[in-house]
Design a protein around this motif. Structure first.
Motif, short mmCIF file in Angstrom:
data_model
loop_
_atom_site.label_atom_id
_atom_site.label_comp_id
_atom_site.label_asym_id
_atom_site.label_seq_id
_atom_site.Cartn_x
_atom_site.Cartn_y
_atom_site.Cartn_z
N UNK A 45 15.38 -112.59 -28.62
CA UNK A 45 15.37 -111.23 -29.15
C UNK A 45 13.98 -110.61 -29.02
N UNK A 46 12.95 -111.46 -29.34
CA UNK A 46 11.59 -110.93 -29.22
C UNK A 46 11.25 -110.56 -27.78
N UNK A 47 11.66 -111.43 -26.88
CA UNK A 47 11.38 -111.13 -25.46
C UNK A 47 12.12 -109.90 -24.99
N UNK A 48 13.39 -109.74 -25.48
CA UNK A 48 14.16 -108.54 -25.12
C UNK A 48 13.49 -107.29 -25.69
N UNK A 49 13.04 -107.42 -26.96
CA UNK A 49 12.38 -106.29 -27.61
C UNK A 49 11.08 -105.93 -26.90
N UNK A 50 10.34 -106.98 -26.57
CA UNK A 50 9.09 -106.73 -25.85
C UNK A 50 9.33 -106.10 -24.48
N UNK A 54 7.99 -102.61 -23.31
CA UNK A 54 7.22 -102.42 -22.07
C UNK A 54 7.91 -101.43 -21.14
N UNK A 55 9.25 -101.53 -21.09
CA UNK A 55 9.98 -100.60 -20.23
C UNK A 55 9.81 -99.17 -20.72
N UNK A 56 9.89 -98.96 -22.05
CA UNK A 56 9.68 -97.63 -22.60
C UNK A 56 8.26 -97.14 -22.33
N UNK A 58 6.27 -98.13 -19.90
CA UNK A 58 6.17 -97.84 -18.45
C UNK A 58 6.89 -96.54 -18.13
N UNK A 59 8.05 -96.33 -18.77
CA UNK A 59 8.79 -95.08 -18.54
C UNK A 59 7.99 -93.87 -18.99
N UNK A 60 7.31 -93.98 -20.15
CA UNK A 60 6.48 -92.87 -20.61
C UNK A 60 5.32 -92.62 -19.65
N UNK A 61 4.73 -93.74 -19.18
CA UNK A 61 3.63 -93.59 -18.23
C UNK A 61 4.09 -92.96 -16.92
N UNK A 62 5.27 -93.40 -16.45
CA UNK A 62 5.82 -92.83 -15.21
C UNK A 62 6.12 -91.35 -15.40
N UNK A 63 6.71 -91.02 -16.59
CA UNK A 63 7.02 -89.62 -16.87
C UNK A 63 5.73 -88.80 -16.94
N UNK A 64 4.71 -89.34 -17.62
CA UNK A 64 3.42 -88.65 -17.70
C UNK A 64 2.79 -88.50 -16.33
N UNK A 65 2.87 -89.58 -15.53
CA UNK A 65 2.32 -89.52 -14.18
C UNK A 65 3.06 -88.50 -13.34
#
Length: 198
Positions: A45-50, A54-56, A58-65
């Protein structure tokens, strides 16, 4: 000594050691088994949450980029359009400057030509004024000569002239009417009469 409870392959407690150990050992073994069973699920669960975090991220960074990229591209397009517009305006202004410069040069050439013409006309006008003054002087001199006659520079006597000729003609006409003239030598002087009588 108490032996810890063993786990079988499916994760359940081995009942044989627990039965021989007693109630306390069974409780400890049950808690250990539960902790051992929950640890992989918690890690998962921790790995899934992490991973989701990380995906969120990265998604925010991609959206910002993507937003930054779109902004840069929009500014680049605006700058390019502005550059094209400014080049077009510069070409128009250069054409206007060239036209104004050509018109100024033509006007300057025309002004210089008019100045040269004015100078030439001024010189011609001065010559004509001088000629007119000389003509007026000659006319006045001829009028004086016509009325008063011309003076001989060698003898100093004045000859001709309308007044002298008119006076002489009038004297001759009177002499014709009288039958004699009154000019110099027409009568005897007192001295000549005395000499005749003697």
């Amino acid at each position: 000594a108490r032996r810890p409870a063993r786990l079988v392959a499916d994760g359940r407690l081995d009942s044989a050691p627990l039965a021989a150990a007693g109630p306390e050992s069974m409780a400890d073994a049950t808690m250990a088994a539960a902790a051992s069973t929950a640890s992989p699920e918690k890690d998962q669960k921790d790995s899934v949450k992490n991973a989701q975090s990380r995906a969120e991220h990265i998604g925010r960074k991609v959206k910002m980029l993507d937003q930054v990229t779109n902004g840069i591209q929009a500014r680049h397009r605006a700058a390019t359009d502005n550059l094209v517009r400014m080049r077009h305006e510069m070409e128009d202004k250069q054409k206007n400057i060239a036209f104004a410069t050509q018109a100024r040069d033509n006007l300057q050439a025309k002004v210089d030509e008019n100045k040269q013409k004015a100078k030439t006309l001024r010189i011609a006008l001065l010559k004509e004024e001088q000629r007119g003054a000389n003509l007026m002087k000659d006319l006045q001199e001829n009028l004086r000569t016509m009325y008063n006659g011309r003076e001989d520079s060698s003898t100093g006597l004045r000859e001709g002239g309308l007044r002298r000729v008119t006076k002489h003609l009038q004297s001759q006409e009177l002499a014709v009417h009288r039958g004699f003239h009154c000019g110099v030598g027409s009568t005897h002087s007192v001295r000549s009469l005395s000499a005749t009588r003697a």
